[in-house]
Design a protein around this motif. Structure first.
Motif, PDB file in Angstrom:
ATOM      1  N   LEU A 262      13.609  24.004  -3.578  1.00  0.00           N
ATOM      2  CA  LEU A 262      13.901  23.019  -4.611  1.00  0.00           C
ATOM      3  C   LEU A 262      14.349  21.715  -3.965  1.00  0.00           C
ATOM      4  O   LEU A 262      15.369  21.652  -3.280  1.00  0.00           O
ATOM      5  CB  LEU A 262      14.949  23.576  -5.561  1.00  0.00           C
ATOM      6  N   ALA A 264      15.271  17.844  -4.690  1.00  0.00           N
ATOM      7  CA  ALA A 264      15.756  17.025  -5.801  1.00  0.00           C
ATOM      8  C   ALA A 264      14.748  15.926  -6.160  1.00  0.00           C
ATOM      9  O   ALA A 264      14.298  15.174  -5.290  1.00  0.00           O
ATOM     10  CB  ALA A 264      17.107  16.409  -5.449  1.00  0.00           C
ATOM     11  N   ASP A 268      11.645  19.941  -8.959  1.00  0.00           N
ATOM     12  CA  ASP A 268      12.702  20.787  -9.528  1.00  0.00           C
ATOM     13  C   ASP A 268      12.967  20.551 -11.011  1.00  0.00           C
ATOM     14  O   ASP A 268      13.998  20.961 -11.530  1.00  0.00           O
ATOM     15  CB  ASP A 268      14.005  20.595  -8.727  1.00  0.00           C
ATOM     16  N   SER A 269      12.021  19.916 -11.721  1.00  0.00           N
ATOM     17  CA  SER A 269      12.259  19.637 -13.142  1.00  0.00           C
ATOM     18  C   SER A 269      11.918  20.853 -13.994  1.00  0.00           C
ATOM     19  O   SER A 269      11.268  21.799 -13.526  1.00  0.00           O
ATOM     20  CB  SER A 269      11.395  18.458 -13.589  1.00  0.00           C
ATOM     21  N   ALA A 270      12.360  20.804 -15.254  1.00  0.00           N
ATOM     22  CA  ALA A 270      12.024  21.874 -16.194  1.00  0.00           C
ATOM     23  C   ALA A 270      10.505  21.972 -16.342  1.00  0.00           C
ATOM     24  O   ALA A 270       9.936  23.069 -16.410  1.00  0.00           O
ATOM     25  CB  ALA A 270      12.685  21.600 -17.543  1.00  0.00           C
ATOM     26  N   SER A 303      18.454  20.128  -4.472  1.00  0.00           N
ATOM     27  CA  SER A 303      18.731  20.042  -5.910  1.00  0.00           C
ATOM     28  C   SER A 303      20.142  20.558  -6.178  1.00  0.00           C
ATOM     29  O   SER A 303      20.652  21.398  -5.439  1.00  0.00           O
ATOM     30  CB  SER A 303      17.733  20.904  -6.686  1.00  0.00           C
ATOM     31  N   SER A 304      20.726  20.084  -7.282  1.00  0.00           N
ATOM     32  CA  SER A 304      22.076  20.536  -7.626  1.00  0.00           C
ATOM     33  C   SER A 304      22.038  22.003  -8.061  1.00  0.00           C
ATOM     34  O   SER A 304      20.990  22.517  -8.467  1.00  0.00           O
ATOM     35  CB  SER A 304      22.622  19.693  -8.775  1.00  0.00           C
ATOM     36  N   GLU A 306      23.233  23.272 -10.731  1.00  0.00           N
ATOM     37  CA  GLU A 306      22.843  23.367 -12.150  1.00  0.00           C
ATOM     38  C   GLU A 306      21.326  23.308 -12.293  1.00  0.00           C
ATOM     39  O   GLU A 306      20.724  24.054 -13.059  1.00  0.00           O
ATOM     40  CB  GLU A 306      23.452  22.214 -12.974  1.00  0.00           C
ATOM     41  N   GLN A 307      20.734  22.392 -11.536  1.00  0.00           N
ATOM     42  CA  GLN A 307      19.283  22.217 -11.609  1.00  0.00           C
ATOM     43  C   GLN A 307      18.576  23.500 -11.138  1.00  0.00           C
ATOM     44  O   GLN A 307      17.608  23.951 -11.744  1.00  0.00           O
ATOM     45  CB  GLN A 307      18.872  21.034 -10.718  1.00  0.00           C
ATOM     46  N   LYS A 310      18.971  26.191 -13.767  1.00  0.00           N
ATOM     47  CA  LYS A 310      18.121  25.902 -14.926  1.00  0.00           C
ATOM     48  C   LYS A 310      16.668  26.308 -14.608  1.00  0.00           C
ATOM     49  O   LYS A 310      15.971  26.915 -15.434  1.00  0.00           O
ATOM     50  CB  LYS A 310      18.190  24.392 -15.224  1.00  0.00           C
ATOM     51  N   PHE A 311      16.256  25.966 -13.432  1.00  0.00           N
ATOM     52  CA  PHE A 311      14.905  26.303 -12.967  1.00  0.00           C
ATOM     53  C   PHE A 311      14.712  27.826 -12.990  1.00  0.00           C
ATOM     54  O   PHE A 311      13.717  28.342 -13.497  1.00  0.00           O
ATOM     55  CB  PHE A 311      14.737  25.767 -11.535  1.00  0.00           C
TER      56      PHE A 311
END
Ligand code: SAH
Length: 348
Positions: A262, A264, A268-270, A303-304, A306-307, A310-311
């Motif tokens: 991942l 950033a 790494d987006s939804a 990536s964070s 949280e990210q 979420k992924f």
């Protein structure tokens, strides 16, 4: 005359070699099993072989072994071994231990030609392939280390160190034959994983010749993004790669492991997770998410948390098995993508 290194030979090949010396097959089995025992460095130590024969073997053959030139311990217990090769190159191997389970991350090349944008090994360029003995000796040396420390034995081998294993497939197949041979190190195929950036024709060849686990470094299912990250994608694009995964010859109980770093703002987006879930449909697989290990030399960012979570959740909801690989050994530059095998400066 150069004597052959017997650790470059599978048991079948060793049997041919000893047959050439007029010896029966059981001798090859006997010698083979000695070669892979901890602490064995010369033929003289093979005490159940007649002395005359030991001397003859010494004249006609040799076998190599590795002594660690570098041994660095991470705060988390991960150990990076550096082995000096005959030509002065350094190869790195990483031991990752969780309680009494030990996984060894084995290198297959010095450097790497694949040039993935995010990987430090890639940025050092390609030096050369490792021989079967040079791959197997990484395992022998660390097995010996654990043995000496009274810490048990290696449980898993992953070809995820320096290099692209499938770009060195001929040597890899011999190394795998040696590692899985019952009379030697006796690793079950279930405990060995080979990771590739996606050399499609070689994936099939691996699957036809072995039953080890396959890991595929995916990192994106969007051709434009993946080609930017991984130049190999310009030759074997996402469709071709995923088709090869669908058709990969493997036993019913097995699954392909997809590795996905991942990065950033890059993959790494939804929407990236949803696309991934769609594209992997129908492939028996599990997904390993790799938090990126940053390096000052490269601009990519991790990536964070949280990210990443979420992924993971999007993939979970789509029904996938998804793990977040917890990164180990970063403080000693032993984590994924950090093996750059700095050469010793005192080498000629
Ligand atoms: N060439 C093979 C074997 C290397 S495996 C392959 O590409 O699969 C090493 C794994 O670590 C690969 O999935 C690679 O993409 C990943 N990796 C490389 N650099 C990394 C980094 N900086 N952080 C996290 N993972 C990284």
């Amino acid at each position: 005359m150069n004597k052959p290194d017997l650790k470059n030979l599978s048991l079948d090949q060793l049997t041919d070699f000893t047959a050439g010396l007029g010896l029966p097959a059981f001798r090859a089995r006997q010698i083979f099993s000695w070669l892979y025992r901890p602490g064995i460095r010369n033929f003289v130590q093979m005490t159940d072989i007649a002395k005359e024969l030991r001397l003859r073997l010494e004249e006609r053959a040799e076998f190599s072994s590795f002594e660690p030139a570098v041994l660095e311990r991470s705060e988390d217990g991960t150990i990076k071994f550096g082995f000096l090769l005959n030509d002065g190159n350094l190869v790195e191997t990483v031991l990752i231990s969780e309680e009494d389970r030990h996984t060894l991350c084995v290198s297959s090349q010095v450097g790497c030609a694949m040039d993935c944008a995010f990987c430090l090994t890639g940025s050092m360029g390609f030096k050369r392939n490792l021989s079967p003995a040079e791959m197997v000796n990484q395992v022998c040396a660390v097995q010996e280390y654990l043995h000496t420390e009274g810490r048990g034995v290696l449980n898993n081998l992953v070809f995820m160190g320096m290099g692209e294993p499938l770009a060195n497939l001929d040597n890899l197949l011999i190394a795998l034959a040696i590692l899985t041979e019952q009379r030697g190190l006796d690793f079950s195929d279930r405990r060995i994983t080979v990771s590739t950036c996606g050399l499609v024709p070689k994936m099939r060849e691996l699957g036809l010749n072995t039953t080890v686990n396959l890991a595929v470094s995916l990192h994106s299912v969007d051709n434009e993004v993946r080609s930017r990250l991984m130049p190999i994608n310009r030759t074997y694009g996402v469709e071709v790669l995923l088709a090869a995964c669908r058709e990969f010859p493997m036993p019913k109980r097995k699954r392909i492991m997809f590795e996905y770093i991942l990065l950033a703002g890059i993959n790494d987006s939804a929407a990236d997770a949803e696309l991934l879930a769609r594209r992997l449909q129908g492939i028996r697989c599990k997904i390993n998410l790799l938090p990126y290990n940053e390096t000052p030399a490269l601009a990519f960012k991790r990536s964070s948390v949280e990210q990443i979570e979420k992924f993971q959740q999007i993939l979970w909801r789509a029904g996938y098995t998804v793990l977040i690989r917890n990164s180990r050994g970063a403080d000693i530059s032993a984590a994924c993508g950090q093996l750059a095998g700095r050469e010793k400066t005192d080498q000629p």
